[in-house]
Design a protein around this motif. Sequence first.
Motif, short mmCIF file in Angstrom:
data_model
loop_
_atom_site.label_atom_id
_atom_site.label_comp_id
_atom_site.label_asym_id
_atom_site.label_seq_id
_atom_site.Cartn_x
_atom_site.Cartn_y
_atom_site.Cartn_z
N UNK A 1 14.70 -8.05 1.84
CA UNK A 1 13.14 -6.79 2.38
C UNK A 1 14.32 -5.12 2.51
N UNK A 2 13.76 -4.68 1.72
CA UNK A 2 13.64 -2.83 2.01
C UNK A 2 13.62 -2.36 3.64
N UNK A 3 13.94 -1.52 3.88
CA UNK A 3 13.69 -0.41 5.12
C UNK A 3 12.78 0.25 4.44
N UNK A 4 11.78 0.57 4.58
CA UNK A 4 9.91 1.36 4.50
C UNK A 4 10.32 2.49 4.58
N UNK A 5 10.26 3.58 4.08
CA UNK A 5 10.11 4.35 3.71
C UNK A 5 9.17 5.63 3.43
N UNK A 6 8.95 7.01 4.22
CA UNK A 6 7.94 7.72 3.45
C UNK A 6 8.43 7.79 1.81
N UNK A 7 7.03 8.34 1.03
CA UNK A 7 7.09 8.14 0.01
C UNK A 7 7.42 7.13 -1.12
N UNK A 8 7.74 5.43 -1.02
CA UNK A 8 8.11 5.22 -1.40
C UNK A 8 7.12 3.82 -1.10
N UNK A 9 6.65 2.69 -2.10
CA UNK A 9 5.58 1.50 -1.79
C UNK A 9 5.90 0.72 -0.37
N UNK A 10 5.18 -0.04 -0.22
CA UNK A 10 5.61 -0.63 1.43
C UNK A 10 4.92 -1.38 1.14
N UNK A 11 4.72 -2.35 2.66
CA UNK A 11 3.83 -3.61 2.13
C UNK A 11 2.17 -3.21 2.58
N UNK A 12 1.22 -4.28 1.96
CA UNK A 12 -0.27 -3.31 2.02
C UNK A 12 -0.49 -2.06 1.26
N UNK A 13 0.87 -1.33 1.11
CA UNK A 13 0.49 -0.22 0.61
C UNK A 13 0.99 0.44 -0.66
N UNK A 14 1.05 0.84 -1.46
CA UNK A 14 1.67 1.31 -2.70
C UNK A 14 1.29 2.84 -2.69
N UNK A 15 1.02 3.86 -1.19
CA UNK A 15 0.89 5.30 -1.18
C UNK A 15 1.58 6.15 -1.50
N UNK A 16 2.61 5.08 -0.21
CA UNK A 16 3.77 6.02 -0.03
C UNK A 16 4.17 7.22 0.87
N UNK A 17 2.25 7.09 1.50
CA UNK A 17 1.91 7.90 2.67
C UNK A 17 3.15 7.40 4.43
N UNK A 18 3.53 8.32 4.60
CA UNK A 18 4.62 8.35 5.65
C UNK A 18 3.69 7.90 6.36
N UNK A 19 2.34 7.66 7.41
CA UNK A 19 1.60 6.89 8.05
C UNK A 19 2.29 5.30 7.61
N UNK A 20 1.79 4.78 6.14
CA UNK A 20 2.23 3.64 5.70
C UNK A 20 3.64 2.83 6.27
N UNK A 21 3.73 4.16 6.12
CA UNK A 21 5.96 3.51 6.14
C UNK A 21 5.75 3.23 6.88
N UNK A 22 6.11 4.43 8.32
CA UNK A 22 5.99 3.59 10.13
C UNK A 22 5.39 3.04 10.10
N UNK A 23 3.60 2.47 9.98
CA UNK A 23 3.11 1.02 9.80
C UNK A 23 4.04 -0.29 9.78
N UNK A 24 4.72 -0.52 8.53
CA UNK A 24 5.04 -0.93 7.90
C UNK A 24 6.62 -1.00 9.11
N UNK A 25 7.57 -0.50 8.93
CA UNK A 25 8.42 -0.14 10.02
C UNK A 25 8.29 -0.70 11.42
#
Length: 112
Positions: A1-25
């Motif tokens: 599993x990769x580190x969730x970072x802004x601008x990238x798809x994360x678990x539960x979201x493909x938007x790349x929005x910073x808040x989604x990356x932070x919530x995943x992390x």
Amino acid sequence: MTTPLPGQPVRGSTSGRPIMALLDLLGRRWSLRILWELHQGPATFRDLQARCEGLSPSVLNTRLGELRRALLVEIGESGYCLTADGEELARRCLPLAEWAEHWASRLPAPEK
């Protein structure tokens, strides 16, 4: 599993929005606890593991790596510590901790 970072798809979201990356992390097991413990002060790996009772060395190593890649944690002279961004995030969590204390004071005492 990769580190969730802004601008990238994360678990539960493909938007790349910073808040989604932070919530995943922060939603990963032990991430918030590690940040909270390091907010109390720097710690060596063993000290941090002791502060986080029940945390396995492999999970701690994984989470520390993710938090370091996210630039929230770094290794200093006294061990692991929060970066300036990590400290800012912890400060922003303080109102949540205050609310939790208020909430706890309103609940009935746990039965023994």
